[in-house]
Each structure stands twice: as structure tokens, then as C-alpha cells.
Design an enzyme around this catalytic site. Structure first.
Site, short mmCIF file in Angstrom:
data_model
loop_
_atom_site.label_atom_id
_atom_site.label_comp_id
_atom_site.label_asym_id
_atom_site.label_seq_id
_atom_site.Cartn_x
_atom_site.Cartn_y
_atom_site.Cartn_z
NE ARG A 155 -3.98 -0.49 0.70
CZ ARG A 155 -5.17 -0.76 1.25
NH1 ARG A 155 -5.44 -1.94 1.69
NH2 ARG A 155 -6.08 0.16 1.33
NE ARG A 191 -7.47 5.85 2.79
CZ ARG A 191 -8.39 5.07 3.37
NH1 ARG A 191 -9.57 5.56 3.67
NH2 ARG A 191 -8.13 3.82 3.67
NE ARG A 233 -10.08 8.03 -3.42
CZ ARG A 233 -11.31 8.46 -3.24
NH1 ARG A 233 -11.84 9.33 -4.08
NH2 ARG A 233 -12.05 8.03 -2.23
CG ASP A 293 -9.21 -2.49 -3.61
OD1 ASP A 293 -8.53 -1.90 -2.75
OD2 ASP A 293 -10.07 -3.35 -3.32
CE1 TYR A 349 -13.43 -6.56 3.27
CE2 TYR A 349 -11.70 -7.73 2.09
CZ TYR A 349 -12.09 -6.82 3.06
OH TYR A 349 -11.14 -6.17 3.80
#
Ligand code: CP3
Length: 344
Positions: A25, A29, A38, A74, A151
């Protein structure tokens, strides 16, 4: 050594001056440039448009002396391409529409032309590879079957994935069918990324650690084997990250992957003793990056020392034990990379 040369040498088990470094990652962010992108574009737009995907994948490479890039995408692109609505609520983690609860939900998955709907990902790899022109190694990735299953059954993030783990035992045939299908999708997606320029690929099994050894062996190993068989037939290199997978280490080899990305709770020396010929990657605790830079530096040096004493840096890649967290200080990431670069 050049960056990509070092990265490829580590994958092949050749001698290196120091372990190559990249971070799970590494685009995200915690970086200002990512947040700026974003502010203007939706998350899926960044994944689906190769120029935007490359733009955010390059930001960490421009800031830190990393040896490899990872394509920006992703793991949930697979459920999305199967026709499930995937969204990210603010701070709640992913939400998946029409969760898998019975056979009719699986029947509704749109498997026809699945790879056509996933072409944006190999295209993003190709765009990134063409931009890098061999300056850095390049990783592709996909979700491991069980984590995707977790998920799609739960329909959202969870601490214990109770519904998904119940289904393994309450509806084992349905669970196996879903895992097989998710494995086929992952295998095709990974192979397409390799064809587009990825030097190696990683399977993210973020929730695999919730399972017992027996469960992992029964439900996950066959699905992972299907993936490795397919990729090994083409000579590809496959790494597997299992978060919380220390207790699973003795059975993970049965997946036939080429290497393991170790969780921060797994002692590096123990993994090396068990798998002398595997590529081992890891495994600094990402939470440590919230400590002052001199602490990060010291912990990085200590892990390098452990790596050196257990295999002399061969088949070893420096990484974190899980992805970088939002809010991570950029100075800490810089301190980590600097310590690896000096620590060879
Ligand atoms: O540089 C990189 O590694 C970025 C590429 C990447 C992303 N997700 C981008 C992303 C990778 C390799 C992933 C993998 C991923 N996605 C995993 C496995 C690794 C892990 O951390 O365990 C998992 C479990 C997911 C599923 C997922 N996607 C989650 C849990 C989230 C966060 C939800 C939230 O909002 O808290 C995402 C969204 C996501 N994927 C973001 C990024 C940068 C944040 C989205 C945003 O910009 O708001």
C-alpha cells in the site's frame, strides 16, 4: 546495483548488495498527491484509468528510494467485475451489494466475459511498465480466493467474518464452488498482469489468518494451488501474503507459491528455517511508522540484521508486515527506506 536488477535478483535467488525494498500500500491516503487526486476523482476512476493509476503509483517512487512499484488497483475489482456493487463508505471499509448467502446469489454472478471487464488492470500494468522503462521492479496483485470470499459473503468489512466462516461449514459445496470461481478469476487476472509487464505477482490473503490450519488446508490450499499451477506453467513468480498467518506457516508451502510476505507477528528467522529456498518478504510492523524516525531506523536495522543472519539476504525483500496505514508520517517512510539503502 540498479533497482530493478536488485529486485529481479532477489526473486531469482541471486546475490544482492542489500534486500530490495517496496511497501504494501505504498500509494495511498498517507500521501498528499494521492489525496489531491482523490479530491478530484472517484476511487474506481483512479483504478480504471491507466494514466491516473500510473500517476498515483509513481508518487512513492518519486519520494522514496524504493526498488519496486506496485500497480495501483484494488483486490475488490474481481467482485466488481462479477457484477457486484462495491463501494467504500467513509471509514467503514468496503461494502459489497448482494452478498453471497445461497446458491441463487452465486448463479447471479456474471462470469461471461469477466476478463474483458478487468482489462483496465493489465492495461494499467502496461502503462506503468512503459512509463518506468525498467527503472524499477513491478508487482501485480490480486485478492486471494478466501479474502475475496470473505468480503462477498459478509457484504462488508468485519473483525471475525462470522458469516463467511460459517458458510465454509454450513454450505461447504457452495463455498468450494465460490472459492474455485474466485481462484480462476485471480489466476487469469494475475497472468494478464504478468503478460503486461509485471515481474512478479502477490496474492493478498488479508483474512486467511482467521482460519485454523485444517480449514486453510481444506478450503484455501486447493484454490491457491489452482492459481500457482496456472502461473507456474508460464514461469511466473507468485508471492502470498497471509495476515495473521503465523500459525498457518507450516501448511502455506502446500500452496506451491514461490514466496511469502510475512505478517509483522511472524518471526523472520522462523519462516527462513522452515522455508530455506522461498522468497521471504516483510515484515516491519506498519504501526511502528507512527514512532519517531530514529525508532523506525533502529527497528529497520534490527530486521536487516535478522535477515542477514538468516539466509544472508538471499531471496529476501524488505517490506512491511501489512499495508501502510492512512496518517502514517512521510518522514517515517523516508527513514525506513534510508535505513534499508544504507543497511546493505
Ligand atoms: O500501493 C498500493 O499498494 C495500492 C494498491 C492497493 C490498494 N488496495 C489501494 C486502495 C492494494 C495492493 C490494495 C489491496 C487491498 N484492498 C487489500 C489487501 C491488502 C491489505 O491491506 O490487507 C484489501 C483487504 C483491500 C480491500 C480494501 N480496499 C479496503 C479494506 C479498503 C479501505 C477501505 C477504507 O476506506 O478504509 C480499500 C480501498 C482502497 N484500496 C484505498 C486504497 C488506496 C483507499 C480508498 C480511498 O482512496 O478512499
Amino acid at each position: 546495483m540498479e533497482r530493478r536488477e536488485r529486485f529481479l535478483a532477489a526473486l531469482k535467488g541471486e546475490a544482492v548488495d542489500r534486500p530490495p525494498v517496496w511497501l504494501m500500500r505504498q500509494a495511498g491516503r498517507y500521501l498528499e498527491g494521492y489525496r489531491a487526486v482523490r479530491a478530484k476523482h472517484g476511487f474506481w476512476d483512479v483504478c480504471h484509468q491507466p494514466e491516473l493509476s500510473t500517476h498515483v503509483a509513481l508518487e512513492p517512487l518519486n519520494k522514496f528510494p524504493l526498488d519496486a512499484a506496485i500497480v495501483f488497483s484494488d483486490i475488490l475489482v474481481v467482485p466488481q467485475a462479477l457484477g457486484l456493487d462495491v463501494t467504500f463508505g467513509k471509514g467503514e471499509g468496503p461494502q459489497v451489494g448482494r452478498p453471497l448467502r445461497g446458491p441463487a446469489d452465486l448463479e447471479a454472478w456474471n462470469t461471461q466475459g469477466l476478463m474483458d471487464r478487468l482489462q483496465f488492470l493489465p492495461k494499467a500494468v502496461k502503462h506503468l511498465s512503459d512509463t518506468l522503462k525498467g527503472s524499477h521492479g513491478l508487482m501485480g496483485f490480486a485478492g486471494a480466493p478466501f479474502t475475496l470470499f470473505a468480503y462477498v459473503v459478509e457484504g462488508q468489512g468485519s473483525d471475525d467474518f462470522k458469516l463467511a466462516r460459517t458458510m465454509l461449514h454450513a454450505q461447504p459445496e457452495l463455498a468450494k464452488k465460490a472459492l474455485t470461481l474466485l481462484a480462476e478469476a485471480a489466476a487469469e487476472l494475475l497472468e494478464a498482469q504478468c503478460q503486461s509487464g509485471a515481474d512478479a505477482v502477490q496474492l493478498f490473503d488479508t483474512w486467511g489468518g482467521l482460519l485454523s490450519r485444517e480449514e486453510y488446508r481444506t478450503f484455501c490450499i486447493p484454490a491457491l494451488r489452482a492459481i500457482t499451477e496456472r502461473l507456474h506453467a508460464k514461469g511466473r513468480t507468485v508471492l502470498l501474503f497471509v495476515r495473521g498467518g503465523h500459525h498457518l506457516l507450516p501448511v502455506l508451502g502446500e500452496s506451491h507459491v514461490d514466496g511469502f510476505s510475512l505478517d509483522w507477528r511472524t518471526p523472520f528467522a522462523e519462516a527462513r528455517a522452515l522455508y530455506p529456498k522461498a522468497i521471504l518478504q516483510g515484515n516491519l510492523d506498519p504501526v511502528l511508522l507512527f514512532a519517531p524516525p530514529d525508532v523506525v531506523r533502529a527497528r529497520t536495522q534490527a530486521l536487516l540484521q535478522e535477515m542477514k543472519q538468516n539466509g544472508g539476504f538471499r531471496r529476501t525483500i524488505f517490506n512491511l508486515g501489512h499495508g501502510i496505514l492512512p496518517g502514517t508520517p512521510v518522514e517515517s517512510v523516508a527513514a525506513l527506506c534510508d535505513a534499508v539503502v544504507r543497511g546493505g
